[in-house]
Design a protein around this motif. Structure first.
Motif, PDB file in Angstrom:
ATOM      1  N   MET A 172       0.537  -1.264  -0.108  1.00 29.55           N
ATOM      2  CA  MET A 172       0.075   0.053  -0.045  1.00 29.55           C
ATOM      3  C   MET A 172       0.824   1.227   0.097  1.00 29.55           C
ATOM      4  O   MET A 172       0.538   2.158  -0.688  1.00 29.55           O
ATOM      5  N   LYS A 173       1.929   1.239   0.829  1.00 27.70           N
ATOM      6  CA  LYS A 173       2.647   2.264   0.871  1.00 27.70           C
ATOM      7  C   LYS A 173       3.430   2.811  -0.586  1.00 27.70           C
ATOM      8  O   LYS A 173       3.780   3.790  -1.025  1.00 27.70           O
ATOM      9  N   GLU A 174       3.933   1.500  -1.028  1.00 28.85           N
ATOM     10  CA  GLU A 174       4.544   1.732  -2.309  1.00 28.85           C
ATOM     11  C   GLU A 174       3.658   2.220  -3.583  1.00 28.85           C
ATOM     12  O   GLU A 174       3.912   3.327  -4.195  1.00 28.85           O
ATOM     13  N   VAL A 175       2.433   1.690  -3.528  1.00 26.31           N
ATOM     14  CA  VAL A 175       1.485   2.361  -4.540  1.00 26.31           C
ATOM     15  C   VAL A 175       1.138   3.874  -4.215  1.00 26.31           C
ATOM     16  O   VAL A 175       0.901   4.845  -5.051  1.00 26.31           O
ATOM     17  N   GLU A 176       0.862   3.989  -2.818  1.00 25.24           N
ATOM     18  CA  GLU A 176       0.749   5.604  -2.474  1.00 25.24           C
ATOM     19  C   GLU A 176       1.916   6.457  -3.019  1.00 25.24           C
ATOM     20  O   GLU A 176       1.573   7.654  -3.240  1.00 25.24           O
ATOM     21  N   SER A 177       3.084   5.916  -2.718  1.00 24.83           N
ATOM     22  CA  SER A 177       4.242   6.716  -3.059  1.00 24.83           C
ATOM     23  C   SER A 177       4.185   6.998  -4.712  1.00 24.83           C
ATOM     24  O   SER A 177       4.831   8.259  -5.076  1.00 24.83           O
ATOM     25  N   ILE A 178       3.976   6.079  -5.354  1.00 22.02           N
ATOM     26  CA  ILE A 178       3.832   6.292  -6.962  1.00 22.02           C
ATOM     27  C   ILE A 178       2.733   7.260  -7.328  1.00 22.02           C
ATOM     28  O   ILE A 178       2.989   8.096  -7.878  1.00 22.02           O
ATOM     29  N   LYS A 179       1.752   7.004  -6.720  1.00 24.06           N
ATOM     30  CA  LYS A 179       0.630   8.146  -6.508  1.00 24.06           C
ATOM     31  C   LYS A 179       0.953   9.393  -6.476  1.00 24.06           C
ATOM     32  O   LYS A 179       0.885  10.342  -7.209  1.00 24.06           O
ATOM     33  N   LYS A 180       1.752   9.607  -5.367  1.00 16.51           N
ATOM     34  CA  LYS A 180       2.119  11.099  -4.899  1.00 16.51           C
ATOM     35  C   LYS A 180       2.978  11.516  -5.818  1.00 16.51           C
ATOM     36  O   LYS A 180       3.143  12.771  -6.236  1.00 16.51           O
ATOM     37  N   ALA A 181       3.956  10.821  -6.426  1.00 16.38           N
ATOM     38  CA  ALA A 181       5.207  11.359  -7.316  1.00 16.38           C
ATOM     39  C   ALA A 181       4.602  11.448  -8.740  1.00 16.38           C
ATOM     40  O   ALA A 181       5.198  12.433  -9.211  1.00 16.38           O
ATOM     41  N   VAL A 182       3.729  10.817  -9.411  1.00 18.12           N
ATOM     42  CA  VAL A 182       3.250  10.746 -10.562  1.00 18.12           C
ATOM     43  C   VAL A 182       1.999  11.647 -10.896  1.00 18.12           C
ATOM     44  O   VAL A 182       1.412  11.890 -12.009  1.00 18.12           O
ATOM     45  N   SER A 183       1.066  11.819  -9.817  1.00 18.71           N
ATOM     46  CA  SER A 183      -0.122  12.664  -9.683  1.00 18.71           C
ATOM     47  C   SER A 183      -1.092  11.989 -11.013  1.00 18.71           C
ATOM     48  O   SER A 183      -1.327  12.685 -11.926  1.00 18.71           O
ATOM     49  N   PRO A 184      -1.278  10.708 -10.828  1.00 18.25           N
ATOM     50  CA  PRO A 184      -2.109  10.089 -12.228  1.00 18.25           C
ATOM     51  C   PRO A 184      -3.443  10.590 -12.456  1.00 18.25           C
ATOM     52  O   PRO A 184      -4.478  11.102 -11.466  1.00 18.25           O
ATOM     53  N   ASN A 185      -3.812  10.659 -13.774  1.00 20.18           N
ATOM     54  CA  ASN A 185      -5.379  11.025 -14.134  1.00 20.18           C
ATOM     55  C   ASN A 185      -6.337  10.289 -13.460  1.00 20.18           C
ATOM     56  O   ASN A 185      -7.485  10.307 -13.151  1.00 20.18           O
ATOM     57  N   GLU A 186      -5.742   8.969 -13.624  1.00 23.07           N
ATOM     58  CA  GLU A 186      -6.717   7.798 -13.249  1.00 23.07           C
ATOM     59  C   GLU A 186      -6.138   6.730 -12.440  1.00 23.07           C
ATOM     60  O   GLU A 186      -5.025   6.390 -12.835  1.00 23.07           O
ATOM     61  N   ILE A 187      -6.550   6.365 -11.409  1.00 23.44           N
ATOM     62  CA  ILE A 187      -6.092   4.787 -10.597  1.00 23.44           C
ATOM     63  C   ILE A 187      -6.958   3.922 -10.843  1.00 23.44           C
ATOM     64  O   ILE A 187      -8.299   4.301 -10.563  1.00 23.44           O
TER      65      ILE A 187
END
Length: 444
Positions: free
Chosen positions: A201-216
């Motif tokens: 969960m922390k890893e996916v959250e870190s990726i989300k924070k780093a790249v600000s995706p349009n969609e998850i």
């Protein structure tokens, strides 16, 4: 898909069959049976109760027209409530931004990697996009290789950083690479686990924070039923994803995940995936799925699938050949190839109203055309172009070359000739002649 639920709901509606009007007693009995059907389909109990309470309230509050039978009214109510339960309308993905970034999350084994490639293929072939796939699962070497193989199949680049164990850096570098090379969509395949854990969960959250995706997009194996719904809730609590993807829907005869997940996480189902072929990804339409659950088929989706394979220029040429009675085995092979691209044969047949139920216990193999293709490919180019060349010795050679029998070869030739005559008659205005001929025939 949904065969068990379709059967149970059909039995529930029979309670009202023959009833002259809606009453509190017969509605209560029907609703109770519908609730049982939903729970047997692995629908969340609270969702099933709320769903049937709404149906009961609406049924009892309606003045039934004399032209509408109580059973028909209940089918309409259940259809509308099913569609609403699954979201009401189709929702597409956000492709704004240059590049737009789509983050794929889910447990290991849910089908994330295959879905990532299917999504890339969908965006490339149907949306005119230039996607890039990103191998962000740094723990499972097979995932990286799988993505590379799938990327080659659909001719989409796959971004990797050999020996890197930092998925955040991989994702950030992939976006830079996409901007440099003109790719307008970046699809990031992330690592999963066999169960939810804090590290993942922390890893996916870190990726989300780093790249600000349009969609998850949260990918879930629909065959896991209520476990899928519970997992979706936990992921949503941490990631606040934008939508759900249901995979392996063709393997689930119950359908509980599809019916429960929207109500539990309040996020739309955006795509459904069936089979391993790259073309077997569909936008999720709640109203059409409600049609299929109630055995009404899904002609709209079937027509859309056919149109995707339809080439106007090729169709014009084919029509000319049919009118001139020049339709040959090469043309037949082309038609088979187009049908196969449309997806699973039994699933396609189930989109035709009434056919799904008739084929419930019939096993339609995706290799149903295999022997036909083998026979045609055992013919010489001249024989394919001119089927009238077939004589006894040619038929024997074709049977031996295709691993079939002379009986099968003769059957195909007879069916092909009958089909060719029918196609010529219909295309050449023969349908009217046929109709006039039928009208002139004596009747008893």
């Amino acid at each position: 898909m949904f065969e068990n639920l379709t059967d149970r709901l059909e039995r529930s509606f029979k309670i009202l069959k023959g009833e002259g009007k809606i009453t509190e007693i017969n509605v209560a009995e029907t609703v109770k049976d519908i609730r049982k059907a939903l729970i047997e389909a692995d629908v969340n109990y609270k969702v099933a109760k709320s769903f049937t309470d709404d149906i009961k309230r609406k049924a009892l509050g309606m003045n039934v027209l004399t032209a509408v039978k109580p059973g028909q009214l209940m089918v309409k109510l259940v259809h509308d409530e099913l569609a609403a339960l699954m979201g009401g309308k189709a929702e597409d993905i956000d492709l704004s931004g240059n590049p737009s970034v789509i983050l794929i999350a889910g447990l290991q084994g849910s089908g994330k990697t295959t879905f990532s490639a299917k999504l890339a293929n969908y965006l490339k072939s149907k949306k005119g996009k230039h996607p890039m796939l990103v191998a962000g699962d740094v723990y499972r070497p097979a995932a990286i290789e799988q993505l590379k193989v799938l990327g080659e199949q659909i001719n989409v680049p796959v971004f990797t950083i050999p020996d890197s164990k930092d998925p955040v850096s991989i994702a950030k570098d992939a976006i830079k690479e996409a901007k440099k090379n003109g790719q307008d969509v970046v699809i990031i395949d992330t690592a999963g686990r066999l169960a939810i854990d804090e590290e993942m969960m922390k890893e996916v959250e870190s990726i989300k924070k780093a790249v600000s995706p349009n969609e998850i997009l949260f990918v879930v194996d629909s065959m896991t039923g209520q476990d899928a719904v519970n997992t979706a809730k936990e992921f949503n609590d941490r990631l606040d994803f934008n939508g759900v993807v249901l995979t392996k829907l063709d393997g689930d005869t119950r359908g509980g995940a599809a019916l429960s997940i929207r109500a539990v996480v309040d996020k739309p189902i955006k795509f459904v995936s069936t089979g391993e072929k790259m073309e077997t990804l569909d936008v999720f339409h709640p109203d059409r799925m409600a049609d299929r659950i109630l055995g009404m088929g899904d002609i709209v989706s079937l027509v859309e699938k056919a149109q995707e394979q339809y080439d106007e220029e090729q169709a014009r040429k084919l029509h000319k050949k049919i009118v001139k009675n020049q339709f040959n085995f090469n043309d037949f092979l082309d038609q088979i190839a187009q049908i196969k691209k449309m997806g699973n044969l039994k699933d396609l047949a189930g989109m035709i109203p009434g056919v799904g139920k008739a084929l419930k216990n019939v096993d339609i193999d995706d290799d149903a055309f295999k022997s036909i293709e083998a026979i045609i490919k055992s013919m010489t180019p001249e024989e394919r172009e001119n089927p009238s060349l077939m004589n006894g010795s040619r038929r024997k050679r074709i049977a031996e070359g295709s691993g079939t029998s002379i009986v099968e070869v003769n059957r195909l030739l007879k069916q092909f000739e009958d089909m060719r005559k029918l196609m010529k008659m219909v295309s050449g205005g023969g349908a009217k002649k046929f109709g006039r001929m039928m009208n002139q025939m004596p009747r008893r």
